[in-house]
Design a protein around this motif. Structure first.
Motif, PDB file in Angstrom:
ATOM      1  N   THR A 143      35.860  20.649   9.352  1.00 37.52           N
ATOM      2  CA  THR A 143      35.423  22.062   9.556  1.00 37.52           C
ATOM      3  C   THR A 143      36.904  23.142   9.795  1.00 37.52           C
ATOM      4  O   THR A 143      37.924  22.247  10.147  1.00 37.52           O
ATOM      5  N   SER A 145      37.672  24.630  12.431  1.00 32.32           N
ATOM      6  CA  SER A 145      38.099  24.389  13.776  1.00 32.32           C
ATOM      7  C   SER A 145      38.902  23.217  13.970  1.00 32.32           C
ATOM      8  O   SER A 145      39.757  23.120  14.596  1.00 32.32           O
ATOM      9  N   SER A 174      41.103  31.429   9.528  1.00 31.11           N
ATOM     10  CA  SER A 174      40.150  32.007   8.382  1.00 31.11           C
ATOM     11  C   SER A 174      40.746  32.509   7.156  1.00 31.11           C
ATOM     12  O   SER A 174      40.307  32.308   6.054  1.00 31.11           O
ATOM     13  N   ARG A 188      34.551  24.327  -0.366  1.00 29.95           N
ATOM     14  CA  ARG A 188      33.752  23.823   0.550  1.00 29.95           C
ATOM     15  C   ARG A 188      32.767  22.576   0.426  1.00 29.95           C
ATOM     16  O   ARG A 188      32.426  22.502  -0.684  1.00 29.95           O
ATOM     17  N   PRO A 191      28.073  21.038   4.755  1.00 28.77           N
ATOM     18  CA  PRO A 191      28.125  21.860   5.968  1.00 28.77           C
ATOM     19  C   PRO A 191      28.099  21.117   7.296  1.00 28.77           C
ATOM     20  O   PRO A 191      27.446  19.771   7.303  1.00 28.77           O
ATOM     21  N   ARG A 192      28.404  21.434   8.484  1.00 29.72           N
ATOM     22  CA  ARG A 192      28.450  20.637   9.712  1.00 29.72           C
ATOM     23  C   ARG A 192      26.660  20.541  10.111  1.00 29.72           C
ATOM     24  O   ARG A 192      26.453  19.554  10.544  1.00 29.72           O
ATOM     25  N   SER A 197      22.870  25.775   6.639  1.00 31.54           N
ATOM     26  CA  SER A 197      24.124  26.085   7.597  1.00 31.54           C
ATOM     27  C   SER A 197      25.169  26.443   6.584  1.00 31.54           C
ATOM     28  O   SER A 197      25.584  26.113   5.533  1.00 31.54           O
ATOM     29  N   SER A 198      26.164  27.695   6.970  1.00 31.35           N
ATOM     30  CA  SER A 198      27.380  28.250   6.479  1.00 31.35           C
ATOM     31  C   SER A 198      28.437  27.693   7.082  1.00 31.35           C
ATOM     32  O   SER A 198      29.543  28.124   6.801  1.00 31.35           O
ATOM     33  N   GLN A 199      28.468  26.693   7.939  1.00 28.90           N
ATOM     34  CA  GLN A 199      29.502  25.915   8.758  1.00 28.90           C
ATOM     35  C   GLN A 199      30.196  25.030   7.952  1.00 28.90           C
ATOM     36  O   GLN A 199      29.799  23.708   8.351  1.00 28.90           O
TER      37      GLN A 199
END
Length: 387
Positions: A143, A145, A174, A188, A191-192, A197-199
């Motif tokens: 991710t 983060s 970002s 991408r 996702p998480r 989800s958009s993470q």
């Protein structure tokens, strides 16, 4: 001059956008190609739009195309918006639209670095990008983060719009990630969370092969006309985000033929696409917010009654979830907290239409299962139905 009626346009939409049951496909890639590009601002929209066009709807096939086969890819492209396109089409979209978007992203960020006044420049950015790519190559999909935790440069903070009343301090992670993704160096991954989800996690990717921009624009215009024609210059200009000059050059390059629409406006089709098409079986569809069939034209009068706009659009012009009957938007739908799809007609529909729409709502509920969907852009009718 050939005339193509609104009724013919609705017939084409049902067949070419693979919304009529007899036109549905087994392939997520075919579903995406049918509408050229899927809106991807909302992660859930990609799945809802694709499954509405598939004979066997399901999350697994779409996830496989996005994350295993990578036969569908996300690109920041037309109108600076995130889309999903087929791997085959992606180089043309990049050359015709996404390359310019990526260049603008880089220019804007470099200006922010210069305005910050702490000596950060293109050399610093190049080094930060190399560190980011090295971390991704070594660590696999992570991710944003997690990437920031391993790359010190991504934890840098800068002052944006110094001296303005809207001055603020922002992290750079970002923006660096966005530039690398826009240029095709990373993409991408899964996702998480769930498919809604958009993470996203990020992984290494290969930049697209070079395509001549003018030829790429012609190819994109050709595919768009095949799916959305007849359409006006204004429609193609709006959808692509190009200026009028490139639009006219692309239409000329594909030999587009001028036709007359029901409202008297001139439209354009491909030269082999003048003949009328036979009617299809009546069909119903529940399409998500920002679905291409609702967002594909600047003027949607042939399938959207003017009186429906207030209930179905937000203040920025984003359309919410829509209910279709035989090529026309007749209402909207939403998902309640308990997962039940609920819909409401905005115009008179008959018993057959209501039964077909209800069957589509049941089909949607079956494959969506326990997932809960809230559009990013809320519209008046969608809010009311979920209240």
């Amino acid at each position: 001059m050939h005339c193509i009626s609104d009724e013919q346009r609705r017939i084409r939409l049902g067949r070419r956008h693979r919304l009529a049951p007899s036109a549905r496909t087994a392939s997520p890639v075919s579903a995406a190609d049918a509408v050229v590009a899927l809106h991807a601002t909302d992660a859930a929209t990609v799945f809802l739009s694709t499954c509405a066009r598939m004979s066997e709807a399901g999350v697994t096939a779409v996830e496989r195309a996005l994350y295993e086969d990578v036969s569908l890819v996300r690109q920041l492209s037309m109108r600076n918006t995130l889309f999903v396109v087929s791997q085959e089409l992606a180089p043309y979209v990049y050359a015709s639209n996404a390359r310019a978007v990526a260049a603008k992203e880089r220019r804007t960020f470099l200006k922010h670095l210069a305005d910050d006044g702490h000596g950060l420049d293109e050399h610093w950015l190049a080094d930060a990008e190399q560190q980011t790519l090295a971390a991704l190559a070594a660590g696999g999909p992570v991710t944003g983060s997690e990437l920031s935790a391993s790359v010190a440069a991504l934890r840098t903070r800068i002052t944006v719009f110094p001296g303005k009343k809207y001055e603020g301090v922002q992290g750079v992670a970002s923006r660096v990630i966005r530039i690398l993704a826009a240029e095709g160096h990373i993409r991408r991954d899964r996702p998480r969370g769930s498919w809604t989800s958009s993470q996203f996690r990020w992984t290494i990717s290969e930049p697209w092969p070079f395509e001549d921009p003018a030829q790429a624009q012609a190819e994109l215009a050709r595919r768009w006309l095949r799916s959305y024609g007849p359409a006006t210059e204004a429609d193609l200009k709006w959808w692509t985000g190009w200026g009028l000059g490139p639009v006219r050059k692309a239409l000329a390059a594909v030999g587009a033929e001028e036709v007359r629409l029901d409202d008297g406006a001139p439209g354009w089709v491909l030269p082999d696409d003048l003949e009328p098409e036979p009617a299809m079986e009546p069909w119903a569809a529940l399409l998500p917010a920002l679905d291409p069939s609702a967002m594909g034209w600047a003027d949607r009068g042939f399938h959207l009654p003017p009186g429906h706009r207030k209930a179905l659009f937000d203040r920025s012009g984003n359309i919410g979830p829509t209910v279709w009957w035989d090529g026309e938007i007749v209402g909207g739908w939403a998902q309640r907290a308990d997962g039940e799809p609920v819909w409401r007609p905005l115009s008179g529909i008959g018993r057959d239409a209501a039964a077909a729409i209800e069957a589509e709502a049941s089909r949607l509920a079956q494959w969506v299962g326990r997932a809960r969907i809230t559009p990013r852009f809320r519209t008046p009718l969608e809010r009311e139905l979920t209240a």
